[in-house]
Design a protein around this motif. Structure first.
Motif, PDB file in Angstrom:
ATOM      1  N   ASN A  88       0.861  -1.191   0.000  1.00 31.66           N
ATOM      2  CA  ASN A  88       0.000   0.000   0.000  1.00 31.66           C
ATOM      3  C   ASN A  88       0.898   1.242   0.000  1.00 31.66           C
ATOM      4  O   ASN A  88       1.951   1.271   0.653  1.00 31.66           O
ATOM      5  CB  ASN A  88      -0.885   0.007   1.249  1.00 31.66           C
ATOM      6  N   PHE A  89       0.479   2.248  -0.731  1.00 35.25           N
ATOM      7  CA  PHE A  89       1.179   3.531  -0.762  1.00 35.25           C
ATOM      8  C   PHE A  89       0.174   4.635  -0.474  1.00 35.25           C
ATOM      9  O   PHE A  89      -0.922   4.649  -1.054  1.00 35.25           O
ATOM     10  CB  PHE A  89       1.834   3.763  -2.127  1.00 35.25           C
ATOM     11  N   GLU A  90       0.568   5.555   0.433  1.00 32.65           N
ATOM     12  CA  GLU A  90      -0.382   6.609   0.824  1.00 32.65           C
ATOM     13  C   GLU A  90       0.322   7.971   0.825  1.00 32.65           C
ATOM     14  O   GLU A  90       1.480   8.100   1.246  1.00 32.65           O
ATOM     15  CB  GLU A  90      -0.951   6.344   2.217  1.00 32.65           C
ATOM     16  N   LEU A  91      -0.392   8.961   0.331  1.00 28.30           N
ATOM     17  CA  LEU A  91       0.057  10.358   0.358  1.00 28.30           C
ATOM     18  C   LEU A  91      -0.967  11.134   1.170  1.00 28.30           C
ATOM     19  O   LEU A  91      -2.168  11.081   0.881  1.00 28.30           O
ATOM     20  CB  LEU A  91       0.147  10.919  -1.065  1.00 28.30           C
ATOM     21  N   SER A  92      -0.494  11.840   2.216  1.00 28.44           N
ATOM     22  CA  SER A  92      -1.423  12.549   3.100  1.00 28.44           C
ATOM     23  C   SER A  92      -0.956  13.984   3.295  1.00 28.44           C
ATOM     24  O   SER A  92       0.229  14.310   3.154  1.00 28.44           O
ATOM     25  CB  SER A  92      -1.521  11.848   4.459  1.00 28.44           C
ATOM     26  N   ALA A 273      -4.574  10.175  -0.029  1.00 29.36           N
ATOM     27  CA  ALA A 273      -4.851   9.339  -1.196  1.00 29.36           C
ATOM     28  C   ALA A 273      -3.934   8.142  -1.113  1.00 29.36           C
ATOM     29  O   ALA A 273      -2.737   8.284  -0.820  1.00 29.36           O
ATOM     30  CB  ALA A 273      -4.610  10.112  -2.486  1.00 29.36           C
ATOM     31  N   SER A 274      -4.500   6.954  -1.355  1.00 32.33           N
ATOM     32  CA  SER A 274      -3.701   5.743  -1.249  1.00 32.33           C
ATOM     33  C   SER A 274      -4.065   4.782  -2.374  1.00 32.33           C
ATOM     34  O   SER A 274      -5.147   4.870  -2.970  1.00 32.33           O
ATOM     35  CB  SER A 274      -3.925   5.067   0.114  1.00 32.33           C
ATOM     36  N   VAL A 275      -3.143   3.868  -2.655  1.00 33.64           N
ATOM     37  CA  VAL A 275      -3.370   2.847  -3.672  1.00 33.64           C
ATOM     38  C   VAL A 275      -2.738   1.558  -3.178  1.00 33.64           C
ATOM     39  O   VAL A 275      -1.656   1.572  -2.588  1.00 33.64           O
ATOM     40  CB  VAL A 275      -2.775   3.285  -5.029  1.00 33.64           C
ATOM     41  N   ASP A 276      -3.451   0.422  -3.402  1.00 32.66           N
ATOM     42  CA  ASP A 276      -2.900  -0.846  -2.958  1.00 32.66           C
ATOM     43  C   ASP A 276      -2.328  -1.601  -4.140  1.00 32.66           C
ATOM     44  O   ASP A 276      -2.317  -1.112  -5.275  1.00 32.66           O
ATOM     45  CB  ASP A 276      -3.956  -1.668  -2.216  1.00 32.66           C
ATOM     46  N   ASP A 277      -1.842  -2.820  -3.880  1.00 34.71           N
ATOM     47  CA  ASP A 277      -1.157  -3.564  -4.928  1.00 34.71           C
ATOM     48  C   ASP A 277      -2.109  -4.082  -5.997  1.00 34.71           C
ATOM     49  O   ASP A 277      -1.674  -4.540  -7.050  1.00 34.71           O
ATOM     50  CB  ASP A 277      -0.372  -4.727  -4.319  1.00 34.71           C
ATOM     51  N   ASP A 278      -3.428  -3.996  -5.750  1.00 36.43           N
ATOM     52  CA  ASP A 278      -4.401  -4.385  -6.762  1.00 36.43           C
ATOM     53  C   ASP A 278      -4.830  -3.208  -7.612  1.00 36.43           C
ATOM     54  O   ASP A 278      -5.683  -3.344  -8.496  1.00 36.43           O
ATOM     55  CB  ASP A 278      -5.632  -5.002  -6.097  1.00 36.43           C
ATOM     56  N   GLY A 279      -4.260  -2.035  -7.326  1.00 42.96           N
ATOM     57  CA  GLY A 279      -4.603  -0.850  -8.098  1.00 42.96           C
ATOM     58  C   GLY A 279      -5.829  -0.134  -7.577  1.00 42.96           C
ATOM     59  O   GLY A 279      -6.309   0.805  -8.215  1.00 42.96           O
ATOM     60  N   ASN A 280      -6.309  -0.532  -6.412  1.00 45.25           N
ATOM     61  CA  ASN A 280      -7.481   0.134  -5.853  1.00 45.25           C
ATOM     62  C   ASN A 280      -7.051   1.437  -5.184  1.00 45.25           C
ATOM     63  O   ASN A 280      -6.160   1.451  -4.336  1.00 45.25           O
ATOM     64  CB  ASN A 280      -8.161  -0.772  -4.820  1.00 45.25           C
TER      65      ASN A 280
END
Length: 452
Positions: A88-92, A273-280
């Protein structure tokens, strides 16, 4: 004949001690300003205080952060086909919208502390320059003492030879010769002491100025254009310790306001904003509102502490005013004493010289003893030493008057130096530039040059 030898010897010593080219006091003061490690240290402390403004200002700006995580988990209870890893990657981002003015008050308090530190730097500059002026005059004083002792030793050696010659022909007794020998031994001891004092004053000069002294020129007292009461009034409005104490009061009052604002609620804007390894992808934006209900008494204690520190700062301002007023009075008193002593020494030298000449002539006629001559010579020597010391004390006292008024600075003295601008660094960092900005890169270059 003896007096002609006295004048010749004294003139020779003075000629050797005062060459045609000499180093001025302004030269020494300029070098002390350039070479002072104490000034460099306090300039760095001022730059650190400048950064406090930038850091408190940054609290009112958006804070953007990123985070990434990767995990692995495997269990017998996991459904078939489930991936054991996740990422997971998140930008806050967050922005303080309201905190009762606490951050604003802390920023203004940091600015007041910068102004206080600037005045402290002015005070250090005064101390550095006054120390250099004092060291300069002490080297001159002790150099002249050594020359005077050498001249006196030469004269006593001549007196001893004359006593021995007169003893050989039966004009004086062995006692007269012994008295001259004892006085010569004492003079040699005094010369050694004077040379030791000169060596110590040279080391103090080296520490104060950053180099060894050259051939030091004669110095006149600093020009003073104010009387004592006018100087006292000027000092109370302009002395760096007064201005520093005023800024300390301002900073303490703003810190107290910030402590009181800590009881207020705060409002923050938050987004991520975040995105997981499934592209969600997931986005969120919201406002949070909250405030203290119970903190174990910590916030109330902080308010009481800030109040006590404000009261202490106010008392410190009062004490600074008393200290500055007293310093002005003391400096003028020392100057008056030095001037009176200098004038009295001139009269004493003239009288002692006349007495010595008379006693010496009477001794050649047999009306005075060798002891009388030696005592008269010692009185003349003491008068000259007092005159040298009084002249040095008058110069030092005049510069102490300037320091008591807050005027012992490179600008006021017109020294040929590149003066330090205390606002230059502040203007570069007051807006809290980021590292990647053009201003931030320029600031990095400035810091590298300072370090070199």
């Amino acid at each position: 004949m003896f007096l002609r030898r006295l004048a010749t010897t004294a003139g020779l010593v003075l000629a050797l001690a005062t060459p045609a080219t000499a180093e001025s006091l302004a030269d020494a003061l300029a070098d002390s300003y350039r070479n002072s490690g104490l000034l460099d240290q306090n300039r760095a402390l001022l730059r650190a205080a400048d950064e406090d403004v930038a850091q408190s200002l940054a609290a009112l700006r958006p804070v953007v952060q990123w985070s990434a995580n990767y995990s692995w988990r495997e269990s017998d209870l996991s459904p078939p086909g489930t991936e054991p890893t996740s990422a997971n990657f998140e930008l806050s981002a967050s922005l303080l919208l309201y905190d009762g003015g606490a951050s604003k008050h802390r920023t203004e308090a940091a600015k007041a502390l910068v102004l206080e530190t600037r005045q402290d730097l002015r005070g250090i500059e005064q101390d550095v320059l006054l120390r250099a002026a004092t060291a300069y005059m002490n080297v001159r004083r002790n150099t002249e003492f050594v020359a005077l002792r050498k001249s006196n030793m030469s004269l006593i050696e001549q007196e001893l030879r004359a006593a021995r010659d007169r003893f050989e022909v039966g004009e004086v007794t062995r006692t007269d010769v012994a008295l001259a020998e004892a006085r010569l031994a004492a003079t040699r001891s005094e010369l050694a002491a004077a040379e030791g004092s000169l060596a110590q004053s040279v080391e103090e000069f080296r520490a104060a100025v950053g180099r060894a002294p050259g051939n030091l020129d004669v110095v006149a007292p600093a020009p003073l254009d104010r009387g004592q009461e006018a100087a006292r009034g000027f000092a109370l409005g302009n002395h760096p310790s007064i201005k520093a104490a005023q800024q300390a009061v301002t900073a303490a009052e703003l810190t107290l306001r910030a402590a009181k604002a800590g009881l207020s609620p705060s409002v923050n804007l938050r987004g991520s904003a975040s995105v997981d390894d499934d592209g969600n992808a997931t986005e969120s934006l919201g406002v949070t509102f909250g405030g203290p209900i119970y903190s174990g008494g910590q916030l109330e204690s902080a308010i009481r502490q800030a109040t006590a520190r404000r009261d202490a700062a106010r008392a410190g301002l009062h004490l600074s005013g008393q200290s500055v007023a007293q310093s002005v009075g003391n400096a003028f008193a020392q100057l008056r004493v030095a001037r009176a002593s200098s004038e009295a020494s001139r009269l004493q030298i003239r009288a002692a010289r006349t007495a010595f000449e008379g006693v010496r002539e009477e001794a050649t006629l047999g009306a005075r003893t060798t002891l009388d001559v030696l005592n008269a010579e010692q009185e003349l020597l003491d008068a000259r030493a007092n005159g040298i010391s009084a002249q040095a004390d008058e110069v030092i006292a005049s510069y102490e008057v300037l320091a008591s008024m807050g005027l012992m600075t490179a600008d006021h003295l017109g020294l040929a130096v590149q003066t330090y601008d205390p606002a230059a660094y502040y203007n570069m960092v007051k807006d809290a530039p980021a590292t990647l900005s053009p201003q931030g890169r320029a600031l990095d270059r400035v810091l590298e040059s300072i370090g070199d």
